[in-house]
Design a protein around this motif. Structure first.
Motif, PDB file in Angstrom:
ATOM      1  N   GLN A  59      28.882  49.685 -25.519  1.00  0.00           N
ATOM      2  CA  GLN A  59      29.704  50.749 -24.945  1.00  0.00           C
ATOM      3  C   GLN A  59      28.777  51.740 -24.245  1.00  0.00           C
ATOM      4  OE1 GLN A  59      33.025  50.506 -25.324  1.00  0.00           O
ATOM      5  NE2 GLN A  59      32.769  48.712 -26.639  1.00  0.00           N
ATOM      6  N   ASP A  60      29.208  52.276 -23.126  1.00  0.00           N
ATOM      7  CA  ASP A  60      28.466  53.346 -22.446  1.00  0.00           C
ATOM      8  C   ASP A  60      27.067  52.967 -21.992  1.00  0.00           C
ATOM      9  OD1 ASP A  60      30.600  55.049 -22.910  1.00  0.00           O
ATOM     10  OD2 ASP A  60      29.803  55.712 -24.845  1.00  0.00           O
ATOM     11  N   TRP A  61      26.822  51.696 -21.748  1.00  0.00           N
ATOM     12  CA  TRP A  61      25.498  51.320 -21.247  1.00  0.00           C
ATOM     13  C   TRP A  61      25.430  51.613 -19.744  1.00  0.00           C
ATOM     14  CZ3 TRP A  61      22.829  46.357 -23.556  1.00  0.00           C
ATOM     15  CH2 TRP A  61      22.607  46.565 -24.932  1.00  0.00           C
ATOM     16  N   ALA A  62      24.211  51.733 -19.251  1.00  0.00           N
ATOM     17  CA  ALA A  62      23.988  52.069 -17.851  1.00  0.00           C
ATOM     18  C   ALA A  62      24.644  51.056 -16.919  1.00  0.00           C
ATOM     19  CB  ALA A  62      22.490  52.124 -17.569  1.00  0.00           C
ATOM     20  N   THR A  63      25.075  51.555 -15.762  1.00  0.00           N
ATOM     21  CA  THR A  63      25.677  50.681 -14.757  1.00  0.00           C
ATOM     22  C   THR A  63      24.701  49.576 -14.345  1.00  0.00           C
ATOM     23  OG1 THR A  63      26.773  52.664 -13.968  1.00  0.00           O
ATOM     24  CG2 THR A  63      26.893  50.722 -12.549  1.00  0.00           C
ATOM     25  N   ALA A  64      23.425  49.937 -14.268  1.00  0.00           N
ATOM     26  CA  ALA A  64      22.418  48.941 -13.871  1.00  0.00           C
ATOM     27  C   ALA A  64      22.411  47.754 -14.828  1.00  0.00           C
ATOM     28  CB  ALA A  64      21.032  49.584 -13.838  1.00  0.00           C
ATOM     29  N   LEU A  65      22.709  48.000 -16.096  1.00  0.00           N
ATOM     30  CA  LEU A  65      22.755  46.915 -17.076  1.00  0.00           C
ATOM     31  C   LEU A  65      24.066  46.156 -16.971  1.00  0.00           C
ATOM     32  CD1 LEU A  65      21.284  48.924 -20.071  1.00  0.00           C
ATOM     33  CD2 LEU A  65      20.187  46.951 -18.982  1.00  0.00           C
ATOM     34  N   LYS A 256      18.580  59.710 -20.696  1.00  0.00           N
ATOM     35  CA  LYS A 256      19.438  60.023 -19.558  1.00  0.00           C
ATOM     36  C   LYS A 256      18.766  59.596 -18.257  1.00  0.00           C
ATOM     37  CE  LYS A 256      18.029  64.815 -18.918  1.00  0.00           C
ATOM     38  NZ  LYS A 256      17.771  65.752 -19.969  1.00  0.00           N
ATOM     39  N   GLU A 257      17.413  59.639 -18.243  1.00  0.00           N
ATOM     40  CA  GLU A 257      16.705  59.259 -17.020  1.00  0.00           C
ATOM     41  C   GLU A 257      16.987  57.809 -16.630  1.00  0.00           C
ATOM     42  OE1 GLU A 257      15.516  60.905 -19.511  1.00  0.00           O
ATOM     43  OE2 GLU A 257      14.472  62.692 -18.791  1.00  0.00           O
ATOM     44  N   ALA A 258      17.202  56.952 -17.625  1.00  0.00           N
ATOM     45  CA  ALA A 258      17.446  55.542 -17.319  1.00  0.00           C
ATOM     46  C   ALA A 258      18.890  55.284 -16.954  1.00  0.00           C
ATOM     47  CB  ALA A 258      17.048  54.670 -18.519  1.00  0.00           C
ATOM     48  N   LYS A 259      19.796  56.163 -17.367  1.00  0.00           N
ATOM     49  CA  LYS A 259      21.195  55.754 -17.205  1.00  0.00           C
ATOM     50  C   LYS A 259      22.104  56.638 -16.363  1.00  0.00           C
ATOM     51  CE  LYS A 259      22.872  57.361 -21.707  1.00  0.00           C
ATOM     52  NZ  LYS A 259      23.153  56.977 -23.089  1.00  0.00           N
ATOM     53  N   ILE A 260      21.736  57.890 -16.105  1.00  0.00           N
ATOM     54  CA  ILE A 260      22.762  58.668 -15.419  1.00  0.00           C
ATOM     55  C   ILE A 260      22.848  58.343 -13.925  1.00  0.00           C
ATOM     56  CG2 ILE A 260      22.683  60.530 -17.136  1.00  0.00           C
ATOM     57  CD1 ILE A 260      21.388  62.282 -15.114  1.00  0.00           C
ATOM     58  N   SER A 261      24.014  58.630 -13.378  1.00  0.00           N
ATOM     59  CA  SER A 261      24.334  58.200 -12.020  1.00  0.00           C
ATOM     60  C   SER A 261      23.665  59.082 -10.976  1.00  0.00           C
ATOM     61  CB  SER A 261      25.848  58.268 -11.815  1.00  0.00           C
ATOM     62  OG  SER A 261      26.243  59.634 -11.840  1.00  0.00           O
ATOM     63  N   ARG A 262      23.708  58.632  -9.752  1.00  0.00           N
ATOM     64  CA  ARG A 262      23.159  59.416  -8.651  1.00  0.00           C
ATOM     65  C   ARG A 262      23.926  60.738  -8.478  1.00  0.00           C
ATOM     66  NH1 ARG A 262      20.297  58.235  -3.862  1.00  0.00           N
ATOM     67  NH2 ARG A 262      20.464  55.994  -4.037  1.00  0.00           N
ATOM     68  N   GLU A 263      25.251  60.688  -8.720  1.00  0.00           N
ATOM     69  CA  GLU A 263      26.063  61.899  -8.563  1.00  0.00           C
ATOM     70  C   GLU A 263      25.615  62.971  -9.555  1.00  0.00           C
ATOM     71  OE1 GLU A 263      27.458  58.758  -8.794  1.00  0.00           O
ATOM     72  OE2 GLU A 263      27.486  58.761  -6.589  1.00  0.00           O
ATOM     73  N   GLU A 264      25.286  62.541 -10.778  1.00  0.00           N
ATOM     74  CA  GLU A 264      24.886  63.513 -11.794  1.00  0.00           C
ATOM     75  C   GLU A 264      23.464  64.020 -11.574  1.00  0.00           C
ATOM     76  OE1 GLU A 264      26.567  62.379 -16.022  1.00  0.00           O
ATOM     77  OE2 GLU A 264      26.320  60.566 -14.820  1.00  0.00           O
ATOM     78  N   ALA A 265      22.615  63.204 -10.965  1.00  0.00           N
ATOM     79  CA  ALA A 265      21.211  63.611 -10.771  1.00  0.00           C
ATOM     80  C   ALA A 265      20.692  63.100  -9.429  1.00  0.00           C
ATOM     81  CB  ALA A 265      20.349  63.075 -11.913  1.00  0.00           C
TER      82      ALA A 265
END
Lengths: 315, 451
Positions: A59-65, A256-265
């Motif tokens: 659940q809630d894994w990064a989009t890249a994964l 968070k560096e590995a998973k948050i989206s471009r919109e958030e960061a």
């Protein structure tokens, strides 16, 4: 003026630990040098990459994964096969997270069924990690060791509170134990001494130093692993000569560096490449410090680490 | 070879005056031999002795500064092979490579983007450090014009990369006053490049086909009066560069070979065409033992992890990184959001804040200054104690930010709750989970009362 290469020769050597059986076995360790220093010694086996498989749908894994692994989530057998066949994993690390009594609290029998199913589907060797709950892990790993008799798998982790039962299971069914201590040289050594005193052969032990990810304590893990390795090589310390395993994928991908989206960061750039690099750079740093087995998650990070091996001439 | 402590002692006044800060001349000599002191500290040493000892009293690896003013980059002066032996001192400078054959607008845009490639993390600014400008065209006038434009675009120090003395001279006429790194002196152009380095008092990079030839070249340049040198082993594969960097560091520190006692420059940009592998090469050289790292691509998703790695590796192992005391808003908290406290050990802060962020629950995370210790260690050391926590909460201004009066403390210090309530007066203390990993679950069901 002639330049004499300032090489170092060490008295110690890392123990060879075999995982798996027959043609499909792999060997960790065996080198008498720091990793990548093959100009002054030998490294008979390159470091190994175990790819993570979870026994529940993440659940809630990064989009890249999700983009690359999502199709097999919820099906540990398909996930393991994909890591073996498509991504070139050296081993599979099955994380039995659903057995956690504070989580889904799946039964020992269910866990054993998952292990059997994965073992039956793959030809590469297997590592089975429990949920990290010491009491439950000792029950789960005992049955897992029994069910996998003859397969020479790794079970883990053995910790201060359960090492007796985990080591006993490994001795009884001839498996390898990954012993975990919190980023500390002396505690790692102490656990190795305790387990060998029980009668577990040193060739059946891996050191898991509970690493942190890049930006989250990597520097501690880096220096502890480096000191572990120098104790093994320079001081020929037999209780530090076990190969080192780093359960790093989960640490990287919860940042968070590995998973948050471009919109958030937006200031952190492309999220897919960012996540992959967060894992790759963590992996490469841990290798340089002396890690022998990496437990990784993203196939592209695995690919980059393999390219790194190739560039260093390790195949 | 370096002198021993006794060799040095023979040259000292032997008066044991103690003015150098060390009680005896012998002890001072030993310190000099170990690279832990400078001969300048002795006010009575003769000129003659000074000259004789200058080699031994200099640090085993010279510090070299590129650029001027606030943005100047200092590399070198490293004392150890492994960071746990002491610390790594001068973090490698990251440079972005642009050349005069690129589309000029594109090159300038890359430099402009680099100017704002900058983040704050644990109170430090993470940023790129230099721009490497290459004379790919071979044309001196074109190079000088390109250097002019790059220099007008950034305050960062430059690395001027040209093989011909004519190109270098033209570029230095433009940029020489800001002390760029002159790259590179080779066997063929060493005399001309040495003259330019002296004329502009600028540091000089040196490249040769072998480490032996490199040492001969630095010896010659040193004799010619060029002291600020940077070493390029000339290798362009990961394996060979890594090997050279290890040899160079050991030659400088363990063998005390002066010809190799300089910082290094590495150029991942010329080692691989794969942008992701370029980051891997750079990561290897951050850990061991790159001084300058020249990259073709420093887009944010590459630069950020590399700069964080550099920060991690160059943190002093004896002095844990600390977060500034204060309340940090996580997930846009408001006047009804939970108030929590933890310690200012950077690792503790990062783990707790990432768990709170991951929970998607808004909260005010209070970080108490306990001199960079983790929760249990700080409690054991008498630093994470009710008086200090209460004083922090009262003075932090959090009482104006929230309507409720309830603070969550880490489960490991549950025993503090009664005393902390006494100290805080109108505040209620709630005991949170022991492990950060359980914070998400905790926050899902927790709401401060009176909110």
């Amino acid at each position: 003026m002639a330049f004499q290469a300032p090489i170092e020769q060490y008295s110690g050597k890392i123990r060879e630990v075999t995982i798996g059986t027959g043609d499909n076995k792999v060997v960790a360790g065996g080198q008498n040098i720091l990793t990548f220093y093959d100009f002054e010694g030998t490294m008979p086996h390159r470091p190994l990459i175990a790819m993570e498989v979870y026994d529940v749908e993440p659940q809630d894994w990064a989009t890249a994964l999700k983009d690359t692994l999502g199709s097999v989530w919820g099906d540990p057998v398909a996930w393991a096969k994909k890591c073996q066949d498509d991504f070139g994993a050296d081993l599979i690390c099955l994380q039995l997270i659903s057995t956690d009594p504070n989580g889904a609290d799946k039964s020992v029998d269910e866990a054993v069924e998952t292990v059997k199913a994965v073992l039956g589907a793959i030809s590469i060797p297997l590592i089975v990690y429990g949920s990290g709950n010491a009491d439950k892990d000792s029950e789960v790993l005992k049955k897992v060791a029994e069910a996998a008799q003859g397969q020479n798998i790794v079970i883990g982790t053995a910790v201060e509170d359960n090492y007796k039962s985990v080591a006993a299971a490994a001795m009884g069914f001839n498996q390898v134990v990954s012993g975990e201590t919190p980023i500390d040289v002396n505690m790692a050594k102490q656990l190795n001494i305790l387990m060998t005193n029980l009668g577990l052969p040193a060739e059946q032990i891996l050191i898991d130093p509970a690493v942190g990810a890049l930006g989250y304590g990597l520097e501690y893990a880096y220096s502890v692993i480096e000191r572990d390795r120098l104790a093994a090589l320079q001081q020929n310390d037999a209780m530090m000569q076990m190969p080192i395993i780093a359960n790093m994928g989960r640490e990287v991908w919860k940042t968070k560096e590995a998973k948050i989206s471009r919109e958030e960061a937006p200031e952190w750039g492309d999220p897919t490449r960012r996540g992959i690099l967060w894992e790759t750079i963590t992996a490469v740093s841990l290798l340089m410090a002396g890690t022998d087995i990496l437990i990784m998650r993203h196939p592209e990070s695995v690919n980059l680490v393999k390219k790194t091996f190739a560039e260093f001439g390790l195949n | 070879m370096a002198l021993t402590g006794l060799d040095i002692y023979k040259q000292l006044p032997k008066t044991n005056c103690g003015e150098c800060g060390v009680p005896t001349c012998l002890a001072f000599a030993m310190k000099l031999a170990a690279g832990g002191a400078s001969l300048d500290a002795c006010p009575h040493v003769t000129e003659e002795a000074k000259n004789a000892l200058s080699a031994a009293s200099a640090p085993p690896m010279r510090g070299v500064t590129i650029g001027t003013g606030n943005g100047a980059v200092k590399v070198g002066e490293e004392l150890v092979l492994f960071r746990h032996e002491k610390t790594f001192f001068n973090a490698p400078g990251f440079a972005l490579l642009v050349d005069d054959m690129m589309d000029e607008g594109e090159a300038i845009a890359k430099v402009e983007a680099l100017n704002i490639t900058k983040w704050e993390r644990v109170g430090q600014i993470l940023t790129a450090n230099l721009v490497a400008v290459k004379n790919a065209s071979g044309d001196a006038a074109k190079f000088a014009s390109f250097v002019t434009k790059v220099q007008a675009t950034t305050d960062m120090p430059l690395i001027l990369m040209a093989d011909s003395a004519e190109s270098m001279e033209k570029a230095l006429e433009v940029a020489g006053a800001s002390k760029p790194l002159i790259y590179t002196a080779t066997e063929g152009n060493a005399d001309a490049f040495a003259e330019l380095a002296k004329k502009y008092s600028a540091p000089l990079a040196v490249r040769a086909a072998s480490l032996e030839a490199l040492g001969e070249l630095t010896t010659k340049l040193d004799a010619a009066g060029v002291k600020d040198l940077v070493l390029d082993p000339g290798t362009r594969t990961l394996k060979e560069t890594f090997e050279s960097l290890v040899y160079l560091r050991r030659a400088a520190l363990k063998k005390k070979l002066r010809p190799y006692g300089y910082p290094t420059i590495t150029i991942p940009a010329e080692e691989t065409d794969d942008d992701m592998m370029e980051a891997v090469h750079a990561a290897v050289y951050v850990a061991k033992y790159g001084g300058l790292i020249v990259m073709r691509d420093l887009s944010p998703e590459k630069a950020y992890p590399l700069f964080v790695l550099r920060q991690n590796i160059y943190t002093d192992p004896q002095r844990p990184m600390q977060v500034e005391q204060g309340f940090y808003p996580v997930n846009s908290p408001d006047e009804n959001s939970p108030v929590m406290v933890t310690t200012n050990f950077s690792l503790t802060y990062f783990i707790v804040s990432s768990e709170v962020e991951g929970s998607k629950q808004p909260a005010w995370l209070g970080v108490v200054d306990v001199e960079g210790l983790s929760v249990l260690t700080a409690w054991a050391a008498g630093k994470f104690v009710p008086e200090r926590i209460a004083a922090f909460v009262k003075k932090s201004g959090i009482e104006e930010k929230v309507k409720h009066r309830e603070v969550v403390i880490p489960g490991y210090v549950a025993q503090l709750s009664g005393e902390l309530e006494d100290e805080l007066g109108d505040w209620k203390v709630t005991v949170g989970p022991r492990e950060a990993g359980d914070l998400a679950t905790f926050l899902k069901s927790y709401q401060p009362v009176n909110a």
